[in-house]
Design a protein around this motif. Structure first.
Motif, mmCIF file in Angstrom:
data_model
loop_
_atom_site.group_PDB
_atom_site.id
_atom_site.type_symbol
_atom_site.label_atom_id
_atom_site.label_comp_id
_atom_site.label_asym_id
_atom_site.label_seq_id
_atom_site.Cartn_x
_atom_site.Cartn_y
_atom_site.Cartn_z
ATOM 1 N N SER A 70 0.817 -1.210 0.000
ATOM 2 C CA SER A 70 0.000 0.000 0.000
ATOM 3 C C SER A 70 0.854 1.265 0.000
ATOM 4 C CB SER A 70 -0.917 -0.013 1.229
ATOM 5 O OG SER A 70 -1.690 1.160 1.297
ATOM 6 N N SER A 71 2.022 1.200 0.626
ATOM 7 C CA SER A 71 2.888 2.382 0.706
ATOM 8 C C SER A 71 3.452 2.784 -0.652
ATOM 9 C CB SER A 71 4.029 2.122 1.694
ATOM 10 O OG SER A 71 4.879 1.094 1.217
ATOM 11 N N ILE A 72 3.491 1.837 -1.595
ATOM 12 C CA ILE A 72 4.004 2.158 -2.934
ATOM 13 C C ILE A 72 2.935 1.973 -4.012
ATOM 14 C CG2 ILE A 72 6.383 1.576 -2.328
ATOM 15 C CD1 ILE A 72 5.977 -1.132 -3.738
ATOM 16 N N ARG A 73 1.683 1.810 -3.577
ATOM 17 C CA ARG A 73 0.608 1.550 -4.541
ATOM 18 C C ARG A 73 0.459 2.674 -5.545
ATOM 19 N NH1 ARG A 73 -1.838 0.899 -8.162
ATOM 20 N NH2 ARG A 73 -3.910 -0.019 -8.501
ATOM 21 N N HIS A 74 0.755 3.907 -5.161
ATOM 22 C CA HIS A 74 0.542 5.049 -6.051
ATOM 23 C C HIS A 74 1.483 5.038 -7.256
ATOM 24 C CE1 HIS A 74 3.742 6.214 -3.249
ATOM 25 N NE2 HIS A 74 4.154 7.103 -4.155
ATOM 26 N N VAL A 75 2.544 4.250 -7.216
ATOM 27 C CA VAL A 75 3.476 4.185 -8.349
ATOM 28 C C VAL A 75 3.363 2.848 -9.088
ATOM 29 C CG1 VAL A 75 5.102 5.788 -7.297
ATOM 30 C CG2 VAL A 75 5.358 3.330 -6.896
ATOM 31 N N LEU A 76 2.393 2.036 -8.726
ATOM 32 C CA LEU A 76 2.231 0.719 -9.341
ATOM 33 C C LEU A 76 1.012 0.681 -10.243
ATOM 34 C CD1 LEU A 76 2.867 -1.599 -6.239
ATOM 35 C CD2 LEU A 76 4.480 -1.081 -8.072
ATOM 36 N N THR A 77 1.100 -0.106 -11.298
ATOM 37 C CA THR A 77 -0.058 -0.358 -12.144
ATOM 38 C C THR A 77 -0.924 -1.436 -11.493
ATOM 39 O OG1 THR A 77 1.072 -2.073 -13.421
ATOM 40 C CG2 THR A 77 1.288 0.200 -14.196
ATOM 41 N N VAL A 78 -2.113 -1.617 -12.040
ATOM 42 C CA VAL A 78 -3.006 -2.652 -11.517
ATOM 43 C C VAL A 78 -2.377 -4.034 -11.673
ATOM 44 C CG1 VAL A 78 -5.222 -3.814 -11.857
ATOM 45 C CG2 VAL A 78 -5.104 -1.312 -11.890
ATOM 46 N N ASP A 79 -1.781 -4.287 -12.835
ATOM 47 C CA ASP A 79 -1.164 -5.601 -13.078
ATOM 48 C C ASP A 79 0.023 -5.841 -12.150
ATOM 49 O OD1 ASP A 79 -2.987 -6.219 -15.040
ATOM 50 O OD2 ASP A 79 -1.714 -5.529 -16.690
ATOM 51 N N THR A 81 0.502 -4.504 -9.199
ATOM 52 C CA THR A 81 -0.026 -4.701 -7.847
ATOM 53 C C THR A 81 -0.593 -6.101 -7.689
ATOM 54 O OG1 THR A 81 -0.623 -2.352 -7.813
ATOM 55 C CG2 THR A 81 -1.533 -3.742 -6.087
ATOM 56 N N LYS A 82 -1.304 -6.559 -8.708
ATOM 57 C CA LYS A 82 -1.870 -7.909 -8.654
ATOM 58 C C LYS A 82 -0.765 -8.956 -8.539
ATOM 59 C CE LYS A 82 -4.696 -11.231 -11.216
ATOM 60 N NZ LYS A 82 -5.472 -11.498 -12.469
ATOM 61 N N THR A 83 0.326 -8.751 -9.263
ATOM 62 C CA THR A 83 1.446 -9.697 -9.200
ATOM 63 C C THR A 83 2.053 -9.732 -7.806
ATOM 64 O OG1 THR A 83 1.960 -9.333 -11.547
ATOM 65 C CG2 THR A 83 3.692 -10.280 -10.169
ATOM 66 N N LEU A 84 2.249 -8.557 -7.205
ATOM 67 C CA LEU A 84 2.818 -8.496 -5.859
ATOM 68 C C LEU A 84 1.887 -9.138 -4.834
ATOM 69 C CD1 LEU A 84 4.381 -4.903 -5.691
ATOM 70 C CD2 LEU A 84 5.593 -7.080 -5.631
ATOM 71 N N GLN A 112 -10.900 -14.406 4.892
ATOM 72 C CA GLN A 112 -11.626 -13.770 3.799
ATOM 73 C C GLN A 112 -11.435 -12.267 3.823
ATOM 74 O OE1 GLN A 112 -13.349 -15.476 1.245
ATOM 75 N NE2 GLN A 112 -13.098 -13.415 0.430
ATOM 76 N N LYS A 113 -11.352 -11.674 5.008
ATOM 77 C CA LYS A 113 -11.124 -10.235 5.120
ATOM 78 C C LYS A 113 -9.772 -9.853 4.529
ATOM 79 C CE LYS A 113 -14.030 -9.386 9.187
ATOM 80 N NZ LYS A 113 -14.056 -8.974 10.611
ATOM 81 N N VAL A 114 -8.786 -10.738 4.691
ATOM 82 C CA VAL A 114 -7.468 -10.469 4.094
ATOM 83 C C VAL A 114 -7.577 -10.459 2.582
ATOM 84 C CG1 VAL A 114 -5.123 -11.342 3.828
ATOM 85 C CG2 VAL A 114 -6.234 -11.476 6.053
ATOM 86 N N GLN A 115 -8.287 -11.441 2.034
ATOM 87 C CA GLN A 115 -8.447 -11.491 0.581
ATOM 88 C C GLN A 115 -9.250 -10.292 0.072
ATOM 89 O OE1 GLN A 115 -11.041 -14.436 -1.239
ATOM 90 N NE2 GLN A 115 -9.391 -15.055 -2.611
ATOM 91 N N ASN A 116 -10.267 -9.883 0.824
ATOM 92 C CA ASN A 116 -11.058 -8.718 0.421
ATOM 93 C C ASN A 116 -10.208 -7.458 0.402
ATOM 94 O OD1 ASN A 116 -13.188 -10.506 0.386
ATOM 95 N ND2 ASN A 116 -14.140 -9.750 2.267
ATOM 96 N N CYS A 117 -9.377 -7.288 1.427
ATOM 97 C CA CYS A 117 -8.480 -6.117 1.466
ATOM 98 C C CYS A 117 -7.498 -6.149 0.305
ATOM 99 C CB CYS A 117 -7.725 -6.096 2.790
ATOM 100 S SG CYS A 117 -8.738 -5.714 4.236
ATOM 101 N N SER A 118 -7.057 -7.345 -0.070
ATOM 102 C CA SER A 118 -6.126 -7.473 -1.192
ATOM 103 C C SER A 118 -6.782 -7.028 -2.491
ATOM 104 C CB SER A 118 -5.657 -8.923 -1.309
ATOM 105 O OG SER A 118 -5.035 -9.364 -0.116
ATOM 106 N N ALA A 119 -8.025 -7.454 -2.712
ATOM 107 C CA ALA A 119 -8.729 -7.084 -3.941
ATOM 108 C C ALA A 119 -8.982 -5.574 -4.000
ATOM 109 C CB ALA A 119 -10.053 -7.844 -4.027
ATOM 110 N N ARG A 120 -9.364 -4.994 -2.869
ATOM 111 C CA ARG A 120 -9.629 -3.550 -2.848
ATOM 112 C C ARG A 120 -8.352 -2.748 -3.050
ATOM 113 N NH1 ARG A 120 -13.321 -5.057 1.749
ATOM 114 N NH2 ARG A 120 -15.454 -4.930 0.910
ATOM 115 N N LEU A 121 -7.226 -3.271 -2.551
ATOM 116 C CA LEU A 121 -5.951 -2.581 -2.751
ATOM 117 C C LEU A 121 -5.563 -2.593 -4.220
ATOM 118 C CD1 LEU A 121 -3.366 -1.233 -1.683
ATOM 119 C CD2 LEU A 121 -2.444 -3.529 -1.263
ATOM 120 N N ILE A 122 -5.781 -3.700 -4.898
ATOM 121 C CA ILE A 122 -5.411 -3.795 -6.310
ATOM 122 C C ILE A 122 -6.172 -2.772 -7.143
ATOM 123 C CG2 ILE A 122 -5.554 -5.288 -8.350
ATOM 124 C CD1 ILE A 122 -4.960 -7.656 -6.513
ATOM 125 N N PHE A 123 -7.465 -2.635 -6.874
ATOM 126 C CA PHE A 123 -8.296 -1.730 -7.669
ATOM 127 C C PHE A 123 -8.453 -0.352 -7.027
ATOM 128 C CE2 PHE A 123 -9.800 -5.974 -9.017
ATOM 129 C CZ PHE A 123 -9.528 -5.862 -10.367
#
Length: 232
Positions: A70-79, A81-84, A112-123
């Motif tokens: 999340s700390s570097i999400r602003h410089v990452l693409t969706v793809d 982020t998904k890979t990471l 499941q909450k971890v997976q949900n947070c992961s999906a929301r972070l990607i998008f």
């Protein structure tokens, strides 16, 4: 080999809190006290087999990785982020997840909450965003279905004779005592009976056949593993 008492752990599994159990075990000249939990191949087993500590450890390490991403999400693409997320978070959720079969729903919800947070972070969506469309877009199965997927894959390895013996020996194909309509189905496992619900209900020898037998005929009789996984 010489026993290293300082590195030796013993676990006495007692889900029913039986009275008058021993506090230690003697091996040779060494008296080893029973631990409340032990780690084996990165998985934490407690003396109740509740898997609470394992789930807590997974969540703790996964949230740490999510904060870092999340700390570097602003410089990452969706793809990117998904890979990471897939390599650093989803892999932790999937590691040995078949051991989590049959655990209480509240523990599944934590994962499941971890997976949900992961999906929301990607998008880059808010916490209020409905997560099901995000998971579908990522082609991610929810946690409970991921566990069933792993169990079913292990069962397919057994029926296709590609599983190791220590797994194959736990399952038995169902053979009816007389000719029935279901006799033509040669890929059904016999479900062992359990005298006590608490003991053995989460064992692979029990949950494996239960999960496998629920699959449609066409899925269970897939010719190759790739076809099986695609249909599954």
């Amino acid at each position: 080999m010489q026993l290293n008492e300082g590195k030796t752990e013993a676990l006495l599994i007692d889900p029913q809190n039986s009275p008058n159990l021993p506090l230690s075990i003697t091996i040779g000249q060494n008296d080893i006290c029973f631990s409340r939990s032990v780690r084996n191949l990165g998985v934490i087993f407690d003396d109740k087999l509740s898997m609470k500590q394992q789930v807590s450890k997974i969540c703790q390490s996964a949230y740490l990785e999510l904060r870092r991403i999340s700390s570097i999400r602003h410089v990452l693409t969706v793809d990117a982020t998904k890979t990471l997320v897939t390599s650093l978070v989803l892999s932790r959720l999937d590691y040995c997840n078949s051991l989590l079969s049959g655990i209480p729903q509240q523990l599944i919800d934590k994962l499941q909450k971890v997976q949900n947070c992961s999906a929301r972070l990607i998008f880059k969506t808010s916490k209020c965003t409905h997560v099901s469309p995000l998971l579908a877009k990522l082609h991610w199965l929810p946690i409970a279905q991921r566990i069933d997927y792993k169990m079913s894959s292990l069962c397919y390895d057994v029926v296709s004779d590609t599983a190791p013996l220590y797994l194959s020996d736990l399952l038995c194909l169902y053979v009816p005592s007389r000719s029935l309509r279901s006799s033509a189905d040669t890929r059904i496992f016999r479900i062992p009976t359990r005298k006590k619900k608490f003991q053995g209900q989460r064992a692979f020898s029990h949950l494996g056949p239960v999960t496998w037998n629920k699959l449609p005929y066409s899925v269970r009789h897939a010719q190759t593993q790739s076809q099986f996984k695609t249909q599954l």
